[in-house]
Design an enzyme around this catalytic site. Structure first.
Site, PDB file in Angstrom:
ATOM      1  CB  ALA A  61      46.106  39.278  48.151  1.00 56.41           C
ATOM      2  N   GLY A  62      45.071  42.249  47.080  1.00 58.23           N
ATOM      3  CA  GLY A  62      43.864  43.065  47.009  1.00 58.23           C
ATOM      4  C   GLY A  62      43.371  43.248  45.582  1.00 58.23           C
ATOM      5  N   PRO A  63      42.043  43.240  45.374  1.00 61.07           N
ATOM      6  CG  PRO A  63      40.054  43.652  44.198  1.00 61.07           C
ATOM      7  CD  PRO A  63      41.551  43.591  44.020  1.00 61.07           C
ATOM      8  N   GLY A  64      41.229  40.651  46.107  1.00 62.55           N
ATOM      9  CA  GLY A  64      41.010  39.309  46.601  1.00 62.55           C
ATOM     10  C   GLY A  64      40.476  38.280  45.626  1.00 62.55           C
ATOM     11  CB  CYS A  77      45.350  44.058  34.500  1.00 67.62           C
ATOM     12  SG  CYS A  77      45.427  45.417  35.665  1.00 67.62           S
TER      13      CYS A  77
END
Length: 431
Positions: free
Chosen positions: A253-256, A370
């Site tokens: 999940a980071g950075p959200g 990505c």
């Protein structure tokens, strides 16, 4: 900023905004500082080749602080409309202030030689002769990354020039309108931006500091590439077998950003999202992003999360080389090496396996990176399908209206085709 990147591997996009604020540099001056700083980071390979030719010695033999000044000077000469006289004079003055007259003379000599040719003439003189190597040099990419792009483009490798050029250009800022708080139309009107092409929540900004915008400050909108928005949306659109019980998981999940968009969409239907992030400082970023949303943040390793299985939808936005987001991280292309890939692929496979074990039968897992690099994308997915018997959905169907996503069943976004980061997406359903 160049010194911070060179000496301590700092991230340019994290360092520069603070420096501009500290020195109260705004408006056109801030725009120029940003162009010079990011540009000198992004085009380092090209700049260094020209500096070596002008200095008659390898880069390794030039003192680091002096190299920063030379890169700044050569970038201005070859990649901006700043007059040659001004570029040389300011660089020489900077060298004189920092290092004394002797070093200033060296900078003057190197820059005058660099200014004897245009950027095109330097490319003709110094670039490798093979087609991929030449394009890599011209658009300031390491050859291995240019080759990775060519491999991912496959039969359309003729687009490599366009792909590298898009990567070498200054990207627009993308905002995301938080569902339930503000529409993209309203956000565009408030910010003076333009509604996005692909995501119903995207807004494009040409320039300016998005952190100063009222909707961003109040949590009604955030900064998020449109490609990342499409990843979260694809997960929510994927057809399940059986009803959606409202248990969603963002395993990386980071950075959200994606967790916040998923949380806002989940809130509309009364669903909840679990968000996993192993590093406490990044978990804190997730908490800030999802404040007020039905999202529970867990600080744990996604490969052994301890969470209870039975999720309806799981996003695995896996750690990767980031080759698809190089335009937003100017120094990253020179920091990554081919040696990074094997370790990341192992991690990607382990996270995908852990996510599969947490998914209910009939549930959907969306794997994304990505990066368009084939070992991190189609190879990881093919391995998972072979091992698990996963049903591969045609991911292109989950991005309605978006053309040119590849041959399927996976989907690949590209900066030069879609104006997004080069996000890869693959949707797998559990039998």
């Amino acid at each position: 900023m160049l010194r911070a990147v060179r000496e301590r591997d700092a991230y340019a996009n994290l360092v520069l905004p603070g420096l501009l604020r500290d020195r109260r540099i705004t408006g056109r001056d801030a725009a120029l500082a940003t162009e010079l700083a990011y540009g000198a980071c992004r085009t380092r390979g090209l700049l260094d080749a020209v500096i070596e030719a002008g200095a008659g010695r390898p880069i390794a033999e030039i003192d680091g602080p002096l190299l920063d000044v030379l890169r700044l000077g050569v970038y201005q000469l070859l990649r901006t409309r700043i007059g040659a006289h001004a570029a040389v004079d300011t660089s020489v003055a900077l060298a004189r202030t920092e290092f004394g007259a002797g070093k200033a003379g060296f900078v003057n000599a190197v820059l005058r030689r660099a200014g004897e040719k245009t950027a095109e003439e330097w490319v003709a003189a110094l670039a490798p002769q093979d087609p991929v190597g030449r394009l890599a040099f011209e658009f300031a990419h390491p050859v291995w990354i240019a080759q990775a792009f060519a491999d991912a483009l496959g039969a359309r490798a003729g687009e490599l020039r366009d792909a590298l050029a898009a990567d070498d250009a200054r990207p627009a800022v993308h905002l995301v309108a938080r569902p339930g708080e503000i529409t993209a139309e309203e956000l565009a009107l408030v910010t003076g931006g333009e509604e996005g092409r692909w995501s119903p929540y995207a807004v494009y900004l040409d320039s300016g500091d998005p952190g100063k915008l009222e909707p961003v400050r109040e949590g009604m909108a955030g900064v998020q590439d449109e490609g990342s928005q499409l990843v979260a949306l694809a997960l929510t659109r994927a057809p399940l077998n059986g009803p959606d019980g409202g248990r969603w998981l963002d395993l990386c999940a980071g950075p959200g950003g994606k967790a916040a968009l998923l949380g806002a969409l989940a809130a509309i239907d009364g669903f909840r999202v679990d968000a996993v992030e192993p590093a406490e400082h990044r978990a804190e970023l997730v908490r800030k992003s999802v404040h007020g949303l039905p999202v529970d943040v867990h600080v744990t390793d996604g490969r052994a999360s301890g969470l209870t299985p039975g999720y309806d939808r799981i996003l695995v936005d896996a750690p990767c080389t980031g080759l698809g987001a190089l335009r937003r991280r100017p120094e990253a292309r020179w920091r990554r090496t081919p040696a990074d890939v094997a370790q990341l692929v192992t991690l990607q496979r382990e996270l995908l396996t852990a996510a599969w074990d947490l998914l209910r039968p009939g549930g959907v897992l969306l794997y994304s990176t990505c990066s368009p690099h084939l070992p991190e994308t189609v190879s990881v997915v093919a391995d998972a399908v072979r091992r698990t018997g996963a049903e591969q959905l045609d991911t292109r169907d989950l991005l309605p209206g978006v053309a040119d996503l590849g041959d399927g069943p996976t989907a690949q976004l590209w900066p030069h085709r879609h104006g997004t980061d080069a996000m890869f997406l693959a949707a797998l359903r559990k039998p």
